[in-house]
Every structure is written in structure tokens, then in C-alpha cells.
Design an enzyme around this catalytic site. Structure first.
Site, PDB file in Angstrom:
ATOM      1  N   HIS A 467     182.737  13.773 109.379  1.00  9.73           N
ATOM      2  CA  HIS A 467     182.681  12.636 110.298  1.00  9.73           C
ATOM      3  C   HIS A 467     183.159  11.354 109.595  1.00  9.73           C
ATOM      4  CE1 HIS A 467     180.792  10.339 113.708  1.00  9.73           C
ATOM      5  NE2 HIS A 467     180.804   9.397 112.788  1.00  9.73           N
ATOM      6  N   GLU A 468     182.568  11.056 108.462  1.00 10.60           N
ATOM      7  CA  GLU A 468     182.937   9.826 107.746  1.00 10.60           C
ATOM      8  C   GLU A 468     184.379   9.903 107.260  1.00 10.60           C
ATOM      9  OE1 GLU A 468     181.154   7.389 108.227  1.00 10.60           O
ATOM     10  OE2 GLU A 468     179.401   8.486 108.927  1.00 10.60           O
ATOM     11  N   HIS A 471     186.640   8.823 110.012  1.00  9.45           N
ATOM     12  CA  HIS A 471     186.770   7.364 110.062  1.00  9.45           C
ATOM     13  C   HIS A 471     187.710   6.890 108.945  1.00  9.45           C
ATOM     14  CE1 HIS A 471     183.863   6.351 113.116  1.00  9.45           C
ATOM     15  NE2 HIS A 471     182.839   6.879 112.483  1.00  9.45           N
ATOM     16  N   HIS A 474     191.292   7.208 109.738  1.00  8.96           N
ATOM     17  CA  HIS A 474     191.667   6.149 110.676  1.00  8.96           C
ATOM     18  C   HIS A 474     192.031   4.878 109.893  1.00  8.96           C
ATOM     19  CE1 HIS A 474     190.418   4.321 114.871  1.00  8.96           C
ATOM     20  NE2 HIS A 474     191.714   4.302 114.698  1.00  8.96           N
TER      21      HIS A 474
HETATM   22 ZN    ZN Z   1     180.847   7.339 113.219  1.00 12.31          ZN
END
Ligand code: ZN
Length: 677
Positions: A467-468, A471, A474
Site C-alpha cells: 500500500h505505502e 503511494h 505515485h
Molecule cells: Zn493510503
């Protein structure tokens, strides 16, 4: 000169952590604020007619030094803090708030921005420039810059009143939480509780000089008791106390606060020319309007409800068979769910952990990024770090070009806050023709290896890491001109797409084969175990979905309509819950009076976004699945239309360009097992 106020003379201009002294920060902040103020003055004092470049772009590039120092400082305050840093944070936060207020209330500056905004159609701006102009203009207008003086005055009054009410609301919830205690003196009443929870209850009692075991409304005490305690009467007592926070018609009651907050938000929105608070908030969200949000929530509701009702009946039958419990009440849900889950899936973390050695998972995650986006991660040792545990990487693309610096900080220690997050030390932008590449960091709290045992992750930690890292991608792949639109600077209900979508790879055989190998035997995780993980992740998904939807609908009922005629909080709530209720209502309870997310925090008109983000990630991943989870073609589209674009364009447009159509709820419902595949 203060080292923080100079350009960093280091490899890749990375932060020179070893040379920065804590006492450098405060003077550096003050100097940087002055410099940023001077930059703003230079814009407002410019004698030339306002243009996009000399006003809007200049504003976006201003305050770079302050940004850099703030990033550095607040990252350290989260990941490696101490009392001195915390004191500086206390001192500097009001200075920063004041500086940012000064900009929003700067009339001369607004006048110039508005001038450009009004010429907009004649300016031949790119989409990115036009988005930036909108964003800058709205920052002022949404704060009242266009209002006549008397209405501006009223807006300030409302803002002041709202911040007091929100504070009071939160204080009451906290006081109610702290006020309640359930002292247990007969150990039999703890039957069912795990040893750890019993010990914690004993310690809690001791800390208050009491004999026995103390249960409170704090999560770490409340949740295990509701999940495991066999004593139904005590579960009932605890559940009713939990649900009655702020609803006792006494000095800590929040009903009046709820009504006032909803009404003031409505008035504020109307002053600014919006129909209601939700219209105001959603203008800057992917969903755009309350109608769209309600349509979305109701579509999910209609499709998830049959599954939720089926699960509820199964749970009812299970409770009946097990204990002869006839009518499930709210205080039975977690308890019987857990029992049924144990029966259906015999799955615990210890069985899975040997397959998830941290180093393997990191390499697997890098391989996934390489296969999808052609990124290469090389560990480097020539840049500074703020703690010896931090790993540092140079990220390059397939052509060998430099993409980003990547910091990874995995283990807990004093001075690091809980949880996991992604952040940056430097944002990407194109300045003076140079593509300034970003410095991205992820921070987690995984079990530290010992001399004899490596760091083995739970499955939940594996998905957290992905998940991290989503990010982080991104941030790393950002490719925009203006810093204010770069990387994760996107609408709130869009920002979790890159992170959540990457979690999907953790459930796929082809990806797991890359990293989920037993740390002793090298055996790849058996698919049977993976299937169990998937099935248990979906356990009671219908009921969970209904619960989330009920919160989203309650939120919209307060903010998506005119609240002025609402007088009875409980009656209003009963009405808002009528399509989502499974358990009988508890008359002593009220949700709104302790719904801190929307009445104290920033989730008003935004609660739907949890489900919204899930729909996006499931729909996006379905595209990958259709073409193969390592499809270069789909990955390239995702990179070009989503990951690299930041907030340069309306997210729905970006998404449609990636996916070919708007997101559909079906992919989520299928993945969650709520409808047939
Ligand atoms: Zn998040």
C-alpha cells in the site's frame, strides 16, 4: 549561514541529515518564512499586468525553501522525534498557520489571481495550467475572497464558531470515553478473553489502585471484550456505554453541537454560493456532487444488501445452535462473527509469517515495480540518513535515467509514531527547464530482526508495505510542471487508488511466487493458504459493506441536504439508517453524537470515499487481470494517465483515459464475493 537555508551541496541534493543540528530549525524556519513573504510581495508589487506566469506560476513556485525545511522537519517529527523537536513544532506551527492565512487573506494577491482567472479563456493555457489556475483561484474564493465585507465578517464568525464547536465536540467524546469504567471482580466474567487482554485489564485496574480487572471504552480494551467475552450481559453493558457517548442529556451531551455544526456548515456553504455543505466539499472531489455520492452509495447498498442479509441470517442460526441465542443484538455481532470465522478458517499469522521475510517482500515489491514500470532500485550508501535503520535507494528507469531517491524506514523505535505512511523530502517539478526528481520515503513499524530470527511479516503487514509503496510510486513517477499539482497532490477520493491497487498483487499467484517463499525451506507459499487468506478477507463482507454505507449515508444526510428543519438528532438518525439496519436499534444509543470523523475531523461529506477508493482500485485491477497482472500495456496506461499525472487534470478524465470508461461497482462486488464472478 544556516545549513538549512542554503541549497544542499550533496549527492542528488539529498538532505544532509548528519550535518543538521536540531537548533538550526527554528531560525531556518523564520528566515524561510521571511523569504517566502518577500516572494509573495514581489508578485503583488509587480507593476506589469497580471499574467499566468508572473502571478499563478510564480505563486506556485514560491516558498520553495520553506517547503523543503517544513518537509524535512515534520518528517523527522513523525519518524525520529524528541522533546526538543516537539517543542519546536509547537512554536513553529502557529507561525506557519499565520503565514498561510496571510496568503489566503491577501487581497492584492487575490486581485491579481482573479484578473488572470477572468482572462482564462483567452489565454490559451494547457490543461495543467488551467487546472492550476482553478486551484489557486478557488483557494481564495472558497475562503470568501469574493464576498462583500459584511458577508466576509459573517464567514469569519462562522469559522470561529465551527472550530470552537468541533473542539468541544471532541473534548466531550474524549471525556465520555474516559469517564466510563467497568470493574470486574469475578474472574469468571472474563471467560473467553485472550490472556493478553486479561493482563491488560488487570494492569489497568492496578494503575487506578483497584482490585480486579478494568475494562474501558478505549479501543484496545473495548474491542477484545466485545469480540471474545462470553458474558452477554457485560457485553451489553459495554456496548450500550460505547454507543451512548455524548447522548446523556448532561453537560457532556453533543446533540446540540451536532445540530449547530450541521447548520453552520450549511450557512457557510450558502454564503459562498453553494447549495449545501456537500456541494461545497465535493466540488474538489472526484465524485463532484452529493447526488453522485448518493447514487453510488445506494447502488452499492442495493447490490450488497442480499449478501448482508444472508450473512446476518447465517450468523443468527449459528448463534442459536451454539448458545440458543434467539435474537442477535448489536453486542452479539463481533462475538459470534469471530467464533464462526474460527470455525470456517483455521488461519493465524504464525502459519503465514515464515513465507514473508521482509527482505524477500521488499525485493518482490521492487520486482513488481520493475515488471510493471521498468523501475530499478539500487541500494546506495553515499547519501545521509536520519537513522542507521533507514535504507536508501537510487531509482532509475529502463533507459538508466534517474527517477527518484527512495528512503525506506521499517522498524519501530522510540521517537517514531505508530502506523505506516509515505512522505516526501522533495517533490517533483519542472523548474527552469530542469525536471527536478523527487525524494520519496516510506515509514513502517514492522518487527525488527534479531540475531537469530529475521523480520517476518504478517500478511497484513505485507499488504501495508505494498500500500505505502503504491503511494511511493505515485510520488516517484510524478511528471508534471508545477509542484502544487505533482505526485500525490490529487483529490482526496483519488489519492488511495495507486496505493490500494497495488495491494491486489499480494493475492496473486504470479506475484507471490516472486517473494512469498519460506525463509527456511525456500518453498513457495501453497495456493491453498492464499485462497484461505482471500476467503477470510471477504468474511462477512456484506455486513461490513452495509455498515460502511450506513456511515456514508448518515454523513450525507447531515451535509447533503438542508439541515435547518432537523430538531431531533436521534429521530433523524433512525431515518438515515432505515435502509441499512440489520440489528435492532438501541434506544439509549446515538451515532452522530460521537461520530468524530465527520463532526470533529475532516471527513464531513467524505465518508463515502472509503468505498469509493475500493471501487476504483478493484475496477482498475480488473483491467490488469483481463490483460495479465504484469501486462506492460495496461501498466503503461496506468503510469501515463494516473501515476505520472498527479493532480494536473480532473481525476475522472484521467481515470477514463486509463480504463476506457468510468469505474463500475461490479469489480468490487465480485472481488468481495458479494455477487457471482
Ligand atoms: Zn493510503
Amino acid at each position: 549561514m544556516n545549513i538549512l537555508n542554503k541549497p544542499f551541496d550533496t549527492p542528488f541534493n539529498t538532505a544532509p541529515f548528519s550535518k543538521i543540528k536540531t537548533e538550526d530549525f527554528l531560525p531556518a524556519f523564520k528566515q524561510a518564512i521571511n523569504k517566502a513573504k518577500a516572494e509573495i510581495d514581489a508578485i503583488t508589487n509587480n507593476s506589469e499586468r497580471p499574467t499566468f506566469e508572473n502571478t499563478v506560476a510564480a505563486l506556485d513556485f514560491s516558498g520553495e525553501e520553506l517547503e523543503r525545511i517544513s518537509g524535512l522537519f515534520f518528517n523527522l517529527n513523525s519518524a525520529e522525534t524528541n522533546e526538543v523537536i516537539q517543542n519546536i513544532a509547537q512554536e513553529v506551527s502557529p507561525l506557519l498557520a499565520e503565514f498561510s492565512n496571510d496568503i489566503t487573506l491577501n487581497e492584492a494577491l487575490f486581485k491579481r489571481v482573479k484578473d488572470v482567472y477572468e482572462q482564462k479563456d483567452a489565454l490559451n493555457l494547457t490543461i495543467e495550467q488551467s487546472t492550476l489556475l482553478d486551484k489557486k483561484y478557488k483557494k481564495f474564493s472558497r475562503n470568501g475572497a469574493n464576498l462583500p465585507e459584511d458577508k466576509k465578517q459573517r464567514l469569519r464568525e462562522i469559522d470561529k464558531k465551527l472550530s470552537q464547536l468541533k473542539l468541544k465536540f471532541g473534548e466531550n467524546v474524549l471525556a465520555e470515553t474516559n469517564k466510563f469504567e467497568m470493574l470486574i471482580t469475578d474472574e469468571n466474567d472474563l471467560s473467553g478473553l485472550p490472556e493478553g487482554a486479561k493482563e491488560a485489564a488487570k494492569h489497568m485496574a492496578e494503575s487506578k489502585n483497584k482490585e480486579g480487572w478494568l475494562i474501558t471504552l478505549d479501543y484496545p480494551s473495548y474491542i477484545p471484550f466485545m469480540t471474545y467475552a462470553d458474558n452477554r450481559e457485560l457485553r451489553k453493558t459495554l456496548a450500550i456505554a460505547y454507543g451512548a457517548k455524548g447522548f446523556h442529556n448532561d453537560i457532556l451531551d453533543n446533540q446540540e453541537h451536532v445540530l449547530q455544526i450541521a447548520k453552520l456548515r450549511f450557512e457557510r456553504a450558502q454564503l459562498l454560493g453553494y447549495k449545501n455543505h456537500a456541494h461545497f466539499v465535493l466540488e474538489e472531489r472526484m465524485a463532484k456532487t452529493p447526488e453522485k455520492v448518493e447514487e453510488f452509495l445506494n447502488e452499492l447498498l442495493q447490490k450488497a444488501k442480499p449478501a448482508a442479509e444472508r450473512e446476518f441470517n447465517e450468523l443468527q442460526n449459528f448463534a442459536k445452535d451454539l448458545d440458543g441465542t434467539d435474537h442477535l443484538e448489536k453486542w452479539d455481532g463481533a462475538y459470534y462473527s469471530e467464533k464462526l470465522k474460527q470455525k470456517l478458517f483455521d488461519l493465524d499469522d504464525e502459519k503465514l509469517k515464515p513465507y514473508f521475510k521482509l527482505e524477500h517482500v521488499i525485493n518482490g515489491m521492487f520486482t513488481v515495480a520493475e515488471k510493471l514500470y521498468g523501475l530499478h532500485f539500487n541500494e546506495i550508501h553515499n547519501i545521509d540518513k536520519y537513522h542507521e535503520d533507514v535504507l536508501t535507494y537510487k531509482v532509475t528507469d529502463d533507459k538508466g535515467d534517474f527517477v527518484s531517491i527512495f528512503y525506506a524506514d521499517f522498524f519501530p523505535r522510540a521517537g517514531k509514531r505508530n502506523g505506516a505512511w509515505m512522505t516526501s523530502y522533495k517533490n517533483q517539478c519542472i523548474k527552469n527547464g530542469v525536471n527536478e526528481r523527487p525524494h520519496i520515503s516510506i515509514v513502517c513499524n514492522f518487527t525488527k530482526p534479531t540475531k537469530t530470527k529475521p523480520s517476518l511479516l504478517t500478511f497484513n503487514e505485507v499488504t501495508t508495505l505494498f500500500h505505502e509503496f503504491g503511494h511511493a510510486l505515485h510520488g516517484m513517477l510524478a511528471n508534471t510542471t508545477y509542484p502544487g499539482l505533482s505526485g500525490t497532490s490529487v483529490y482526496w477520493d483519488f489519492v488511495e487508488l495507486p496505493s490500494q491497487v497495488l495491494e491486489n498483487w499480494c493475492y496473486e499467484k504470479e506475484a507471490l511466487e516472486l517473494f512469498a517463499t519460506h525463509y527456511k525451506t525456500g518453498e513457495v507459499i501453497p495456493m491453498e493458504l492464499v485462497n484461505k487468506i482471500k476467503a477470510s478477507a471477504n468474511f462477512h463482507e456484506g455486513m461490513k459493506t452495509l455498515r460502511q454505507l450506513s456511515f456514508g449515508l448518515l454523513d450525507m444526510s447531515w451535509h447533503g441536504k438542508d439541515p435547518r428543519t432537523i430538531t431531533d438528532v436521534k429521530a433523524h438518525e433512525l431515518d438515515a439508517f432505515k435502509t441499512t439496519r440489520l440489528y435492532p436499534d438501541v434506544p439509549e444509543n446515538c451515532m452522530s453524537t460521537s461520530f468524530s470523523h465527520i463532526f470533529q475531523g475532516g471527513y464531513a461529506s467524505g465518508y463515502y470515499s472509503y468505498k469509493w477508493a475500493e471501487v476504483l482500485d478493484a475496477d482498475a485491477f480488473e483491467y490488469f487481470k483481463e490483460e495479465g497482472i504484469f501486462s506492460k500495456q495496461v501498466a503503461t496506461k496506468f503510469k501515463e494517465n494516473v501515476l505520472s499525472k498527479g493532480g494536473t487534470q480532473d481525476p475522472m478524465e484521467l481515470y477514463k483515459r486509463f480504463r476506457g470508461k468510468e469505474p463500475q461497482v461490479e469489480a468490487l462486488l465480485k472481488r468481495a464475493g458479494l455477487i457471482e464472478k
